[in-house]
Design an enzyme around this catalytic site. Structure first.
Site, mmCIF file in Angstrom:
data_model
loop_
_atom_site.group_PDB
_atom_site.id
_atom_site.type_symbol
_atom_site.label_atom_id
_atom_site.label_comp_id
_atom_site.label_asym_id
_atom_site.label_seq_id
_atom_site.Cartn_x
_atom_site.Cartn_y
_atom_site.Cartn_z
ATOM 1 N N GLY A 214 0.832 -1.205 0.000
ATOM 2 C CA GLY A 214 0.000 0.000 0.000
ATOM 3 C C GLY A 214 0.859 1.243 0.000
ATOM 4 N N ASN A 215 0.274 2.366 0.341
ATOM 5 C CA ASN A 215 1.052 3.610 0.433
ATOM 6 C C ASN A 215 0.464 4.501 1.518
ATOM 7 O OD1 ASN A 215 -0.994 5.396 -0.851
ATOM 8 N ND2 ASN A 215 -0.605 4.048 -2.599
ATOM 9 N N PHE A 216 1.091 5.643 1.736
ATOM 10 C CA PHE A 216 0.728 6.491 2.879
ATOM 11 C C PHE A 216 -0.434 7.447 2.613
ATOM 12 C CE2 PHE A 216 5.243 5.518 3.910
ATOM 13 C CZ PHE A 216 4.991 4.846 5.111
ATOM 14 N N SER A 217 -1.091 7.344 1.479
ATOM 15 C CA SER A 217 -2.201 8.266 1.193
ATOM 16 C C SER A 217 -3.299 8.109 2.249
ATOM 17 C CB SER A 217 -2.785 7.966 -0.192
ATOM 18 O OG SER A 217 -4.024 8.599 -0.331
ATOM 19 N N ALA A 282 -4.187 7.594 -4.834
ATOM 20 C CA ALA A 282 -2.783 7.168 -4.963
ATOM 21 C C ALA A 282 -2.818 5.663 -5.221
ATOM 22 C CB ALA A 282 -2.028 7.484 -3.688
#
Ligand code: C5P
Length: 410
Positions: A214-217, A282
Site C-alpha cells: 500500500g502507500n501512505f495516502s 494514490a
C-alpha cells in the site's frame, strides 16, 4: 454554465501598490466572466497603471477624484456604493486598509467603501514587514470583524527584493472568491446538476489474507474535493480506497474498494453517467501476481520475493475511452521536473487538467492538512499558495467549473 458573476455590478478598487499591474488581469477576468465593472483607482494607483488601460477593459471611464477638474462633474460615491453588488479592492495597500479600518474618507475609494451596502473583498499586498506589523494586523482584524472578506496574500519574492508574505493573491483566485460568494448567496452551486466521479485514498494489493502492498495516502484531498463538489451542487460518486475518513452527505455516493483492479471496476461502472472525473487516488503501481490463499508462514522460510505485475492505470483507461464533453482531472505527485512531468501526463493520460503536488514543498502531499498545488492545463498554469486541503478543494472545483463553462460557451 454561466459564471455567477454574469450581470453583476462590481466596483474594482485599485490602490497604489506594485501589484496594481495584476489588477489589469483581474479586471479582464471579471469582464470575461460577464460582470459590469467600474474601476475606482486611488491617485497613487494611477502612478502604476494608466486609466486608458483600465477604461478600455472595463468599457467605463475610470473614477479617481470626487469630481472631474475641468468640467466640475461630480462623481457620487453614494451612487457607486449603491450600484455595486460587490466591491473588491485589489491590491489593498497598508494605507488603504488603515483608512478603511478607521474611516479616513479622504478619497473616492474609501468614501465608496463607507457608502456601500454590498459585500466587500480586499486582497492585501505590501512588503513583508508592513504586513506583519501589529498596526496592519490590527487593521486586518478590524476589517474582518466588519465583514470584509480578506483574500490572503501569498508568500514569495516581493518587489522590494525581500521574501515573505505580501504578494497579492493571483487574479484567478480573487475571481474564484467572488464567484463562490455569489454562488453561496444564490443558493445554487458551481456544479449544479453535474455528476462528478472522484477516486480517493490509497489502494491495497493483497499479498496474503493479512498483508498488503500500500502507500501512505490518507484520502484527505480526495474527500475534501468530494465535499466541495457536493457543496457546489454536484451529485458525487466517490470511489474510495481504504481510509479512516467518512462522508455523511446524501449527495455523495461512496463506493468502497480495496485494490486498483476493484477501483477500476467501480470507475468503469459509473463513469459514463458523469460529467467530470477527478482521479486523486494514490493507486499502487504494482500488485502481487497472486494472493496466497493462506497466511505465508515465517517458519517455512519460503518467502523471499513477491512476483509483481503492473496495475491498470485507471485515469489513463478512463481518458482513453472518454465521452465528448467529459472533463477529466488527474493528479501528479512529483519530486523533480514537476511542470514538465505534469504536462506529459496531461497528454499521456488524456486529461484536461493535472493537479501537480510537489513533495519538495513543505506542507504538501500525503497525510498533511495542507497542500500546495499547481493547476496545469493545456494552455495555462496556475500556481496556488500553501493552503488547507479544504481551500485547495475549493480552488480546484472553481477552476474546473470555469473550464467547463468556457468549453460550453466556445
Ligand atoms: O502516473 P502517475 O501515477 O504519476 O499518475 C498519477 C495520476 O494517475 C493520478 O491522477 C492517479 O490517481 C492516476 N493513476 C491511476 N491509476 C494508476 C496510477 C495512477 O488512476 N494505476
Amino acid at each position: 454554465m454561466n459564471s455567477p458573476l454574469k450581470g453583476k455590478n462590481i466596483v474594482l478598487g485599485i490602490t497604489g501598490g506594485i501589484a496594481a499591474y495584476k489588477s489589469v488581469v483581474l479586471l479582464r477576468l471579471l469582464v470575461k466572466a460577464g460582470a459590469d465593472v467600474q474601476v475606482i483607482a486611488t491617485p497613487a494607483a494611477l502612478e502604476f497603471v494608466r486609466p486608458v488601460t483600465l477604461s478600455a477593459l472595463s468599457h467605463r471611464p475610470v473614477v479617481s477624484e470626487f469630481f472631474t477638474a475641468n468640467t466640475g462633474e461630480w462623481h457620487s460615491h453614494v451612487d457607486l456604493g449603491l450600484w455595486a453588488d460587490a466591491m473588491v479592492i485589489a491590491p489593498a495597500t497598508a494605507c488603504t486598509l488603515a483608512k478603511m479600518a478607521t474611516g479616513v474618507a479622504d478619497n473616492m475609494l474609501v468614501t465608496s467603501y463607507l457608502s456601500t451596502r454590498a459585500k466587500v473583498f480586499a486582497a492585501p499586498a505590501m512588503d513583508f514587514d508592513m504586513m506583519i506589523h501589529p498596526t496592519t494586523q490590527r487593521n486586518l482584524a478590524t476589517l474582518a470583524s466588519d465583514g470584509v472578506t480578506l483574500i490572503d496574500a501569498e508568500s514569495g519574492e516581493l518587489a522590494s527584493g525581500l521574501t515573505g508574505k505580501g504578494r497579492m493573491a493571483e487574479p484567478e483566485e480573487i475571481v474564484a472568491a467572488l464567484e463562490n460568494w455569489f454562488l453561496q448567496e444564490s443558493g445554487k452551486g458551481l456544479l449544479a446538476g453535474k455528476c462528478v466521479l472522484i477516486t480517493a485514498g490509497p489502494t491495497r494489493e493483497r499479498i496474503d489474507p493479512v498483508r498488503y502492498i500500500g502507500n501512505f495516502s490518507t484520502g484527505k484531498m480526495g474527500y475534501a474535493i468530494a465535499r466541495e463538489a457536493a457543496r457546489q451542487g454536484a451529485h458525487v460518486v466517490l470511489v474510495s480506497g481504504p481510509t479512516a475518513l467518512k462522508i455523511d452527505n446524501p449527495d455523495v455516493e461512496v463506493i468502497h474498494v480495496e485494490s486498483a483492479r476493484e477501483m477500476l471496476g467501480a470507475v468503469e461502472n459509473h463513469i459514463s453517467g458523469c460529467d467530470v472525473a477527478i482521479f486523486s487516488a494514490a493507486v499502487a503501481d504494482y500488485a502481487p501476481r497472486q494472493c496466497a490463499e493462506h497466511k505465508i508462514k515465517r517458519e517455512k522460510d519460503t518467502f523471499s520475493s513477491i512476483e509483481l505485475e503492473r496495475n491498470p492505470d485507471i485515469a489513463a483507461t478512463a481518458g482513453k475511452s472518454r465521452k465528448p464533453g467529459q472533463f477529466m482531472v488527474g493528479f501528479a505527485l512529483e519530486t523533480d521536473n514537476g511542470l514538465e512531468n505534469a504536462k506529459a501526463k496531461l497528454k499521456s493520460k488524456n486529461m484536461d487538467m493535472i493537479v501537480l503536488n510537489s513533495l519538495a514543498d513543505k506542507g504538501a502531499g500525503f497525510g498533511t492538512d495542507t497542500n500546495k498545488v499547481t493547476l496545469v492545463g493545456p494552455s495555462s498554469t496556475t500556481e496556488l499558495p500553501l493552503k488547507s486541503k479544504n481551500e485547495v478543494a475549493t480552488d480546484i472545483i472553481a477552476a474546473i467549473a470555469r473550464e467547463i463553462d468556457t468549453e460550453s460557451t466556445m
